[in-house]
Design an enzyme around this catalytic site. Structure first.
Site, short mmCIF file in Angstrom:
data_model
loop_
_atom_site.label_atom_id
_atom_site.label_comp_id
_atom_site.label_asym_id
_atom_site.label_seq_id
_atom_site.Cartn_x
_atom_site.Cartn_y
_atom_site.Cartn_z
N ASP A 60 0.87 -1.17 0.00
CA ASP A 60 0.00 0.00 0.00
C ASP A 60 0.91 1.23 0.00
O ASP A 60 1.53 1.57 1.01
CB ASP A 60 -0.90 -0.01 1.25
CG ASP A 60 -1.87 1.16 1.24
OD1 ASP A 60 -1.66 2.13 0.47
OD2 ASP A 60 -2.85 1.11 2.01
N ASP A 68 8.28 2.87 1.24
CA ASP A 68 9.71 2.73 1.52
C ASP A 68 10.30 1.45 0.91
O ASP A 68 11.49 1.41 0.59
CB ASP A 68 9.97 2.75 3.04
CG ASP A 68 9.75 4.13 3.63
OD1 ASP A 68 9.60 5.10 2.85
OD2 ASP A 68 9.71 4.24 4.87
N TYR A 151 -7.95 16.96 -7.65
CA TYR A 151 -7.38 16.01 -8.63
C TYR A 151 -6.64 16.79 -9.72
O TYR A 151 -5.49 16.45 -10.05
CB TYR A 151 -8.51 15.17 -9.25
CG TYR A 151 -8.02 14.11 -10.23
CD1 TYR A 151 -7.64 12.84 -9.80
CD2 TYR A 151 -7.94 14.38 -11.60
CE1 TYR A 151 -7.20 11.87 -10.69
CE2 TYR A 151 -7.49 13.42 -12.50
CZ TYR A 151 -7.13 12.17 -12.04
OH TYR A 151 -6.68 11.21 -12.93
N LYS A 155 -2.59 16.76 -10.60
CA LYS A 155 -2.02 16.37 -11.90
C LYS A 155 -1.19 17.53 -12.49
O LYS A 155 -0.21 17.28 -13.19
CB LYS A 155 -3.13 15.94 -12.85
CG LYS A 155 -3.82 14.63 -12.43
CD LYS A 155 -2.85 13.46 -12.35
CE LYS A 155 -3.53 12.14 -12.03
NZ LYS A 155 -2.57 11.02 -11.97
N THR A 186 -10.65 2.31 -17.90
CA THR A 186 -10.03 1.51 -16.82
C THR A 186 -11.02 1.41 -15.66
O THR A 186 -12.12 1.96 -15.73
CB THR A 186 -8.74 2.18 -16.28
OG1 THR A 186 -9.11 3.36 -15.56
CG2 THR A 186 -7.76 2.53 -17.38
N1 LIG Z 1 -8.49 6.30 -16.52
C1 LIG Z 1 -8.42 7.57 -16.89
O1 LIG Z 1 -9.33 8.12 -17.55
C2 LIG Z 1 -7.20 8.37 -16.54
C3 LIG Z 1 -7.01 9.59 -17.18
C4 LIG Z 1 -5.90 10.35 -16.86
C5 LIG Z 1 -5.00 9.90 -15.93
N2 LIG Z 1 -5.21 8.70 -15.31
C6 LIG Z 1 -4.23 8.27 -14.30
O2 LIG Z 1 -3.72 7.00 -14.64
C7 LIG Z 1 -3.24 6.37 -13.46
C8 LIG Z 1 -3.70 4.91 -13.45
O3 LIG Z 1 -5.10 4.87 -13.32
P1 LIG Z 1 -6.02 3.84 -14.11
O4 LIG Z 1 -6.93 4.64 -14.95
O5 LIG Z 1 -5.20 2.78 -14.71
O6 LIG Z 1 -6.91 3.29 -12.89
P2 LIG Z 1 -7.04 1.88 -12.20
O7 LIG Z 1 -7.35 0.81 -13.20
O8 LIG Z 1 -8.00 2.08 -11.07
O9 LIG Z 1 -5.58 1.59 -11.64
C9 LIG Z 1 -5.10 2.21 -10.48
C10 LIG Z 1 -3.95 1.37 -9.94
O10 LIG Z 1 -3.42 1.99 -8.77
C11 LIG Z 1 -3.31 1.01 -7.74
N3 LIG Z 1 -3.46 1.62 -6.44
C12 LIG Z 1 -4.52 2.34 -5.97
N4 LIG Z 1 -4.30 2.71 -4.70
C13 LIG Z 1 -3.08 2.20 -4.35
C14 LIG Z 1 -2.30 2.22 -3.15
N5 LIG Z 1 -2.74 2.85 -2.04
N6 LIG Z 1 -1.10 1.60 -3.15
C15 LIG Z 1 -0.67 0.96 -4.26
N7 LIG Z 1 -1.36 0.90 -5.42
C16 LIG Z 1 -2.54 1.51 -5.46
C17 LIG Z 1 -4.44 0.01 -8.04
O11 LIG Z 1 -4.18 -1.28 -7.53
P3 LIG Z 1 -4.66 -1.91 -6.14
O12 LIG Z 1 -6.11 -1.57 -5.95
O13 LIG Z 1 -4.39 -3.37 -6.33
O14 LIG Z 1 -3.77 -1.31 -5.09
C18 LIG Z 1 -4.36 -0.04 -9.57
O15 LIG Z 1 -3.36 -0.95 -9.96
C19 LIG Z 1 -3.73 7.22 -12.29
O16 LIG Z 1 -2.67 8.03 -11.83
C20 LIG Z 1 -4.80 8.09 -12.90
O17 LIG Z 1 -4.94 9.33 -12.23
C21 LIG Z 1 -6.28 7.92 -15.60
#
Ligand SMILES: NC(=O)c1ccc[n+]([C@@H]2O[C@H](COP(=O)([O-])OP(=O)(O)OC[C@H]3O[C@@H](n4cnc5c(N)ncnc54)[C@H](OP(=O)(O)O)[C@@H]3O)[C@@H](O)[C@H]2O)c1
Length: 265
Positions: A60, A68, A151, A155, A186
């Protein structure tokens, strides 16, 4: 030495696609997220398909001990030369309708953790004079008023920090890239409680297409990659306008319009 990429947020979405694409390029991997079972399934699939070594690290990252463990890997093991900061959470609705504690924990993961791991990687990679850092920002960095303010501002931090650290690392041969996805299909939306069906489908990119475009931008040497942006001059014009402000931003005297009794009239 075979290079190892650390991908945070690799259990789903954009991070899982990065893990697959980097495995396909022949990199060993450390995949990081909280969901151990999903990480192990990913590790088994990628090591079987591509003949690479994959370590599933359940952590986490919002907790100091989890973060760390990744920091220690970056600093201690010379094989780790690529960091993809992808772990992040989304937001639902504006700040006025959000719990402050939820906003704060979003900032911890989306900003503080990314900052810490980038600093660790920057210092370790610079001393080894090689490596690459990819930070997943968002297009809302360029239009923070259009989304949840915390948010969007988070970013914007990722974008500004990545641009600045890229300049600092350039002489050391370390590559840095900020990726600005638009809506990407996603789990982020479901996790945040947002109905993805309410977003026009022509505005949503597949995660595979998004990551392939981002990696193409990386291969082209871009510091900032906006996968949706067809006319790249729109971005370079913005950067030129920003640079043209620089000589006017810190001067001995206030601008005439702020003089006592002055103003636009
Ligand atoms: N989807 C979009 O439209 C979009 C657009 C622009 C930017 N982004 C950015 O893209 C990045 C990835 O997001 P995504 O869209 O791929 O969403 P996602 O499918 O929800 O993936 C998020 C990932 O972060 C992990 N995570 C969440 N909390 C965590 C924690 N406390 N410790 C460790 N891992 C953690 C989750 O895994 P676990 O739950 O297993 O920990 C998951 O692998 C994010 O930074 C998001 O802001 C997304």
């Amino acid at each position: 030495m075979k290079e190892t990429a650390i991908v945070t947020g690799a259990s789903s979405g954009i991070g899982a696609v990065y893990a697959e694409r980097l495995a396909r390029r022949g990199h060993n991997l450390v995949v990081v997220a909280r969901d151990q079972a999903r990480l192990e399934a990913l590790a088994e699939r990628l090591s079987g398909r591509y003949g690479i070594a994959v370590t599933a690290l359940s952590a986490d990252l919002s907790r100091d001990d989890g973060r760390d463990r990744v920091s220690a890997m970056l600093r201690s093991d010379e094989a780790h030369s690529i960091l993809v900061n992808c772990a992040g959470v989304g937001a639902k609705g504006p700040v006025l309708q959000s719990e402050r504690t939820g906003l704060e924990s979003m900032l911890t993961l989306n900003v503080n953790v990314l900052h810490t791991l980038t600093v660790d990687a920057a210092q370790a990679f610079a001393s080894r004079r090689r490596g690459a850092i990819i930070n997943i920002a968002s297009v809302v960095a360029l239009m923070p008023e259009r989304f949840n303010a915390t948010y969007g501002a988070g970013k914007a931090f990722v974008l500004a920090f990545t641009q600045a650290i890229a300049a600092e690392l350039e002489p050391y041969g370390v590559r840095v890239q900020a990726v600005l996805p638009g809506f990407t299909r996603t789990e982020l939306f479901e996790r945040a409680g947002v109905d993805i069906e309410a977003i026009p489908p022509e505005m949503i990119m597949d995660a595979g297409d998004m990551v392939d475009a981002a990696l193409a931008g990386f291969d082209h040497g871009e510091v900032v990659t906006i996968p949706s942006l067809a006319d790249v001059r729109l971005w370079s014009d913005l950067e030129k306008a920003r640079a043209s402000l620089a000589p006017h931003l810190s001067l001995r005297h206030p601008a005439a319009r702020y003089a006592a009794g002055g103003g636009p009239g």
